[in-house]
Every structure is written in structure tokens, then in C-alpha cells.
Write a protein that holds these residues in place. Structure first.
Motif, PDB file in Angstrom:
ATOM      1  N   VAL A 252     -10.795 -32.823 -28.487  1.00 47.37           N
ATOM      2  CA  VAL A 252      -9.920 -33.489 -29.188  1.00 47.37           C
ATOM      3  C   VAL A 252      -9.687 -35.152 -29.030  1.00 47.37           C
ATOM      4  O   VAL A 252      -9.556 -35.726 -29.762  1.00 47.37           O
ATOM      5  CB  VAL A 252      -8.461 -32.563 -29.287  1.00 47.37           C
ATOM      6  CG1 VAL A 252      -7.216 -33.559 -29.890  1.00 47.37           C
ATOM      7  CG2 VAL A 252      -8.810 -31.425 -29.930  1.00 47.37           C
TER       8      VAL A 252
ATOM      9  N   VAL B  17     -12.610 -36.990 -30.199  1.00 41.34           N
ATOM     10  CA  VAL B  17     -12.404 -37.130 -31.690  1.00 41.34           C
ATOM     11  C   VAL B  17     -11.385 -38.098 -32.038  1.00 41.34           C
ATOM     12  O   VAL B  17     -11.646 -39.108 -32.947  1.00 41.34           O
ATOM     13  CB  VAL B  17     -12.323 -35.809 -32.402  1.00 41.34           C
ATOM     14  CG1 VAL B  17     -11.848 -35.938 -34.003  1.00 41.34           C
ATOM     15  CG2 VAL B  17     -13.000 -34.846 -32.271  1.00 41.34           C
ATOM     16  N   ARG B  18     -10.192 -38.394 -31.290  1.00 45.31           N
ATOM     17  CA  ARG B  18      -9.293 -39.130 -31.687  1.00 45.31           C
ATOM     18  C   ARG B  18      -9.655 -40.663 -31.246  1.00 45.31           C
ATOM     19  O   ARG B  18      -9.091 -41.349 -31.760  1.00 45.31           O
ATOM     20  CB  ARG B  18      -7.877 -38.920 -30.763  1.00 45.31           C
ATOM     21  CG  ARG B  18      -7.148 -37.487 -31.563  1.00 45.31           C
ATOM     22  CD  ARG B  18      -5.989 -37.249 -30.916  1.00 45.31           C
ATOM     23  NE  ARG B  18      -5.349 -36.082 -31.458  1.00 45.31           N
ATOM     24  CZ  ARG B  18      -4.562 -35.241 -31.053  1.00 45.31           C
ATOM     25  NH1 ARG B  18      -4.266 -35.755 -29.670  1.00 45.31           N
ATOM     26  NH2 ARG B  18      -3.825 -34.533 -31.506  1.00 45.31           N
TER      27      ARG B  18
ATOM     28  N   PHE C 164     -18.557 -40.616 -31.254  1.00 46.58           N
ATOM     29  CA  PHE C 164     -18.431 -39.316 -31.368  1.00 46.58           C
ATOM     30  C   PHE C 164     -18.136 -38.913 -32.760  1.00 46.58           C
ATOM     31  O   PHE C 164     -18.585 -37.806 -33.103  1.00 46.58           O
ATOM     32  CB  PHE C 164     -17.196 -38.579 -30.292  1.00 46.58           C
ATOM     33  CG  PHE C 164     -17.201 -37.240 -30.146  1.00 46.58           C
ATOM     34  CD1 PHE C 164     -18.140 -36.524 -29.314  1.00 46.58           C
ATOM     35  CD2 PHE C 164     -16.457 -36.386 -30.951  1.00 46.58           C
ATOM     36  CE1 PHE C 164     -18.003 -35.293 -29.165  1.00 46.58           C
ATOM     37  CE2 PHE C 164     -16.484 -35.209 -30.671  1.00 46.58           C
ATOM     38  CZ  PHE C 164     -17.284 -34.701 -29.846  1.00 46.58           C
ATOM     39  N   ARG C 165     -17.148 -39.493 -33.097  1.00 48.10           N
ATOM     40  CA  ARG C 165     -16.945 -39.376 -34.816  1.00 48.10           C
ATOM     41  C   ARG C 165     -18.073 -39.458 -35.552  1.00 48.10           C
ATOM     42  O   ARG C 165     -18.315 -38.599 -36.392  1.00 48.10           O
ATOM     43  CB  ARG C 165     -15.807 -40.031 -35.256  1.00 48.10           C
ATOM     44  CG  ARG C 165     -14.315 -39.716 -34.754  1.00 48.10           C
ATOM     45  CD  ARG C 165     -13.115 -40.176 -35.380  1.00 48.10           C
ATOM     46  NE  ARG C 165     -13.202 -41.838 -35.357  1.00 48.10           N
ATOM     47  CZ  ARG C 165     -12.761 -42.607 -34.296  1.00 48.10           C
ATOM     48  NH1 ARG C 165     -12.107 -41.905 -33.305  1.00 48.10           N
ATOM     49  NH2 ARG C 165     -12.755 -43.850 -34.612  1.00 48.10           N
TER      50      ARG C 165
ATOM     51  N   LEU D   6     -20.213 -36.614 -35.015  1.00 49.08           N
ATOM     52  CA  LEU D   6     -19.816 -35.512 -35.769  1.00 49.08           C
ATOM     53  C   LEU D   6     -20.238 -35.463 -37.070  1.00 49.08           C
ATOM     54  O   LEU D   6     -20.672 -34.364 -38.036  1.00 49.08           O
ATOM     55  CB  LEU D   6     -18.456 -35.369 -35.749  1.00 49.08           C
ATOM     56  CG  LEU D   6     -17.545 -34.583 -34.635  1.00 49.08           C
ATOM     57  CD1 LEU D   6     -16.114 -34.743 -34.581  1.00 49.08           C
ATOM     58  CD2 LEU D   6     -18.187 -33.069 -34.642  1.00 49.08           C
ATOM     59  N   CYS D   7     -20.012 -36.614 -37.893  1.00 50.95           N
ATOM     60  CA  CYS D   7     -20.545 -36.545 -39.441  1.00 50.95           C
ATOM     61  C   CYS D   7     -21.897 -36.558 -39.608  1.00 50.95           C
ATOM     62  O   CYS D   7     -22.236 -35.904 -40.461  1.00 50.95           O
ATOM     63  CB  CYS D   7     -19.899 -38.021 -39.650  1.00 50.95           C
ATOM     64  SG  CYS D   7     -18.207 -38.323 -40.164  1.00 50.95           S
TER      65      CYS D   7
ATOM     66  N   MET E 113     -23.935 -34.044 -28.738  1.00 55.83           N
ATOM     67  CA  MET E 113     -22.468 -34.283 -28.629  1.00 55.83           C
ATOM     68  C   MET E 113     -21.830 -34.090 -27.397  1.00 55.83           C
ATOM     69  O   MET E 113     -21.117 -34.915 -26.959  1.00 55.83           O
ATOM     70  CB  MET E 113     -21.917 -32.893 -29.420  1.00 55.83           C
ATOM     71  CG  MET E 113     -22.123 -33.162 -31.133  1.00 55.83           C
ATOM     72  SD  MET E 113     -21.762 -34.468 -31.929  1.00 55.83           S
ATOM     73  CE  MET E 113     -19.966 -34.210 -32.079  1.00 55.83           C
TER      74      MET E 113
END
Length: 152
Positions: free
Chosen positions: A16, A19-20, A25-26, A29-30, A60
Motif C-alpha cells: 500500500v 502504491v501511494r 510501482f503505479r 501496476l497499470c 512488481m
């Protein structure tokens, strides 16, 4: 058993936090979401899906390790500045190497020209599908850009 389960909570908190606060990392993820989205147009075997899962999971995981190394050596004392910089560079290099290998795997699995043409035809001839793809791309860009992270 409680201590064992607490470890999962800490691991989830780390994900988490990434991600924030971690734009890369985001992005990964996409990218993974789009790979999985477009993989539905292929007739992959379970082994091919396993290979995609390993590539996605590996990228990841290495991105999480890279972020951890960056945080751990972010403000070294003067005597350790060069070693800290090298550690950060090596961790970033690990992500780059594995990501490049994952791209090669992706090209091998998703590079079927006939399927790619069929996907293009689907999205250019179907307005709702094209709108959904465009909306998802806009949302992905906004998600990747995110907010400026607070110091952690």
C-alpha cells in the motif's frame, strides 16, 4: 500463528505504501493491468499465463525491493554516500534488467500480428469499447501521476 499472520499485514502495508508513494510501482501496476486485459484476446495455455504472472510478479517484487533500498539508504552519512548511491543504482538496474526480460516475454506472447489486428479492428469499430479503452488510459495516467508523496 498470530506473529505469522502479522507478517502478512506488514507486507500488505508495504505494498500500500508503494502504491501511494512510488510512481514507477503505479506504472508497473497499470502496465500489468493492460497486459492482462489484452491477454483475453489470445488463447494462452496455463503455462503461458503462468509465465505472464511470473513476469508481472517479478517486476512488481523488484520494484518493491528497489523502493526499499532507496528508502534504506536515502540519507547516508558522508562516509557512506558513494556506497549508498551504488546500492540505489544497482537496485534500479535490477528492475530494468527484469523489466526488459519481461518485455521480451510479452512480445513473444502478445506479438501475434493477426491477433493485434483483430484487437485494433475491435477497438476502432466499436465506439463503446474504444471509449472504455480511452477512459481507462486517462484514469491510468492520472493514477500513475498521483499526488506528490508526503515524506515517509
Amino acid at each position: 500463528m498470530r506473529r505469522f499472520l502479522r507478517g502478512f499485514r506488514y507486507a500488505w502495508a508495504g505494498i500500500v505504501a508503494a502504491v501511494r508513494t512510488e510512481r514507477n510501482f503505479r506504472f508497473h501496476l497499470c502496465a500489468a493491468a493492460y497486459v492482462l486485459w489484452f491477454s483475453q484476446y489470445y488463447t494462452f495455455t496455463s503455462v503461458e499465463y503462468a509465465l505472464l504472472a511470473l513476469c508481472i510478479g517479478g517486476v512488481m517484487a523488484l520494484e518493491l525491493v528497489n523502493s526499499a533500498v532507496e528508502r534504506a539508504v536515502d540519507k547516508p552519512d558522508v562516509a557512506h554516500w558513494r556506497a549508498a548511491g551504488s546500492a540505489k543504482d544497482m537496485a534500479a538496474g535490477a528492475v530494468l534488467v527484469f523489466s526488459a526480460a519481461a518485455v521480451v516475454v510479452g512480445l513473444c506472447l502478445l506479438g501475434d500480428w493477426e491477433v493485434l489486428c483483430r484487437i485494433m479492428k475491435l477497438y476502432t469499430s466499436n465506439l463503446p469499447a474504444a471509449a472504455a479503452l480511452l477512459l481507462s488510459a486517462v484514469l491510468a495516467v492520472l493514477f500513475i501521476r498521483g499526488r506528490k508523496p508526503k515524506d515517509i
